[in-house]
Design a protein around this motif. Sequence first.
Motif, PDB file in Angstrom:
ATOM      1  N   MET A   1      -0.241   6.264  10.588  1.00 41.41           N
ATOM      2  CA  MET A   1      -1.401   6.379  11.443  1.00 41.41           C
ATOM      3  C   MET A   1      -2.677   6.486  10.608  1.00 41.41           C
ATOM      4  O   MET A   1      -3.671   5.899  10.924  1.00 41.41           O
ATOM      5  CB  MET A   1      -1.233   7.601  12.343  1.00 41.41           C
ATOM      6  N   ALA A   2      -2.613   7.239   9.514  1.00 42.20           N
ATOM      7  CA  ALA A   2      -3.785   7.414   8.669  1.00 42.20           C
ATOM      8  C   ALA A   2      -4.182   6.099   8.025  1.00 42.20           C
ATOM      9  O   ALA A   2      -5.364   5.818   7.859  1.00 42.20           O
ATOM     10  CB  ALA A   2      -3.518   8.480   7.610  1.00 42.20           C
ATOM     11  N   ASP A   3      -3.197   5.273   7.673  1.00 43.17           N
ATOM     12  CA  ASP A   3      -3.509   3.986   7.057  1.00 43.17           C
ATOM     13  C   ASP A   3      -4.229   3.067   8.031  1.00 43.17           C
ATOM     14  O   ASP A   3      -5.148   2.347   7.643  1.00 43.17           O
ATOM     15  CB  ASP A   3      -2.240   3.306   6.555  1.00 43.17           C
ATOM     16  N   ALA A   4      -3.867   3.085   9.288  1.00 43.33           N
ATOM     17  CA  ALA A   4      -4.511   2.250  10.298  1.00 43.33           C
ATOM     18  C   ALA A   4      -5.962   2.680  10.481  1.00 43.33           C
ATOM     19  O   ALA A   4      -6.864   1.838  10.606  1.00 43.33           O
ATOM     20  CB  ALA A   4      -3.755   2.307  11.613  1.00 43.33           C
ATOM     21  N   ASP A   5      -6.207   3.994  10.510  1.00 44.04           N
ATOM     22  CA  ASP A   5      -7.580   4.497  10.647  1.00 44.04           C
ATOM     23  C   ASP A   5      -8.421   4.119   9.432  1.00 44.04           C
ATOM     24  O   ASP A   5      -9.581   3.733   9.567  1.00 44.04           O
ATOM     25  CB  ASP A   5      -7.593   6.016  10.829  1.00 44.04           C
ATOM     26  N   THR A   6      -7.849   4.232   8.249  1.00 45.20           N
ATOM     27  CA  THR A   6      -8.572   3.883   7.018  1.00 45.20           C
ATOM     28  C   THR A   6      -8.908   2.407   7.003  1.00 45.20           C
ATOM     29  O   THR A   6     -10.030   2.024   6.652  1.00 45.20           O
ATOM     30  CB  THR A   6      -7.725   4.246   5.787  1.00 45.20           C
ATOM     31  N   ASP A   7      -7.961   1.556   7.387  1.00 44.41           N
ATOM     32  CA  ASP A   7      -8.204   0.118   7.431  1.00 44.41           C
ATOM     33  C   ASP A   7      -9.281  -0.233   8.450  1.00 44.41           C
ATOM     34  O   ASP A   7     -10.128  -1.089   8.193  1.00 44.41           O
ATOM     35  CB  ASP A   7      -6.912  -0.636   7.754  1.00 44.41           C
ATOM     36  N   ARG A   8      -9.255   0.430   9.593  1.00 44.79           N
ATOM     37  CA  ARG A   8     -10.235   0.166  10.646  1.00 44.79           C
ATOM     38  C   ARG A   8     -11.641   0.574  10.166  1.00 44.79           C
ATOM     39  O   ARG A   8     -12.596  -0.169  10.343  1.00 44.79           O
ATOM     40  CB  ARG A   8      -9.865   0.926  11.916  1.00 44.79           C
ATOM     41  N   LEU A   9     -11.736   1.736   9.527  1.00 47.65           N
ATOM     42  CA  LEU A   9     -13.034   2.183   9.025  1.00 47.65           C
ATOM     43  C   LEU A   9     -13.546   1.273   7.907  1.00 47.65           C
ATOM     44  O   LEU A   9     -14.740   0.977   7.833  1.00 47.65           O
ATOM     45  CB  LEU A   9     -12.948   3.631   8.527  1.00 47.65           C
ATOM     46  N   ALA A  10     -12.663   0.846   7.042  1.00 43.30           N
ATOM     47  CA  ALA A  10     -13.062  -0.046   5.952  1.00 43.30           C
ATOM     48  C   ALA A  10     -13.577  -1.373   6.495  1.00 43.30           C
ATOM     49  O   ALA A  10     -14.522  -1.953   5.952  1.00 43.30           O
ATOM     50  CB  ALA A  10     -11.899  -0.275   5.002  1.00 43.30           C
ATOM     51  N   ALA A  11     -12.990  -1.868   7.564  1.00 42.34           N
ATOM     52  CA  ALA A  11     -13.423  -3.131   8.156  1.00 42.34           C
ATOM     53  C   ALA A  11     -14.790  -2.998   8.815  1.00 42.34           C
ATOM     54  O   ALA A  11     -15.539  -3.975   8.916  1.00 42.34           O
ATOM     55  CB  ALA A  11     -12.398  -3.611   9.170  1.00 42.34           C
ATOM     56  N   GLN A  12     -15.146  -1.798   9.247  1.00 39.13           N
ATOM     57  CA  GLN A  12     -16.431  -1.589   9.907  1.00 39.13           C
ATOM     58  C   GLN A  12     -17.580  -1.373   8.926  1.00 39.13           C
ATOM     59  O   GLN A  12     -18.742  -1.498   9.298  1.00 39.13           O
ATOM     60  CB  GLN A  12     -16.346  -0.371  10.835  1.00 39.13           C
ATOM     61  N   ARG A  13     -17.276  -1.038   7.694  1.00 39.98           N
ATOM     62  CA  ARG A  13     -18.335  -0.785   6.711  1.00 39.98           C
ATOM     63  C   ARG A  13     -19.036  -2.096   6.358  1.00 39.98           C
ATOM     64  O   ARG A  13     -18.403  -3.140   6.224  1.00 39.98           O
ATOM     65  CB  ARG A  13     -17.746  -0.182   5.435  1.00 39.98           C
TER      66      ARG A  13
END
Length: 135
Positions: A1-13
């Motif tokens: 779950m943490a990896d999905a959140d990190t990937d989502r945040l990285a894509a928004q930067r």
Amino acid sequence: MADADTDRLAAQRPLSPHLTIFKPILTMMMSIAHRITGAGLYVGMALLTLFLLGVAIGGDAFAAVAWIASGFIGNLIILMIVWAIFHHLLGGVRHAFWDRGLYMDPQGRELMAQGTLVGGILLTLLLYIFKTLAS
């Protein structure tokens, strides 16, 4: 779950801007020139060391470095080193003003960049005029 959140945040930067995004302005060019002259001065000091080594050794070594230094290429290298010294010095002064929060408005930044460019050229020309008059 943490990896999905990190990937989502990285894509928004947003992506970091680079030189192809910004329109070149004088202050940016003078900053780049300041870095190039700083690196060039390392090469210049190495050449000065070789020249002084040739003088210290004497004989054929001195004849070789004196021949190179007194020719067109040697004079051009010396001219470039002198300009790099003055340009880098004035760029350092410009940054010292900025470190104190002075001339940070658009007109002040442009004035300081123009002063760095023109000042480096004028100081180099003045030094060569004095050199010519003295010899």
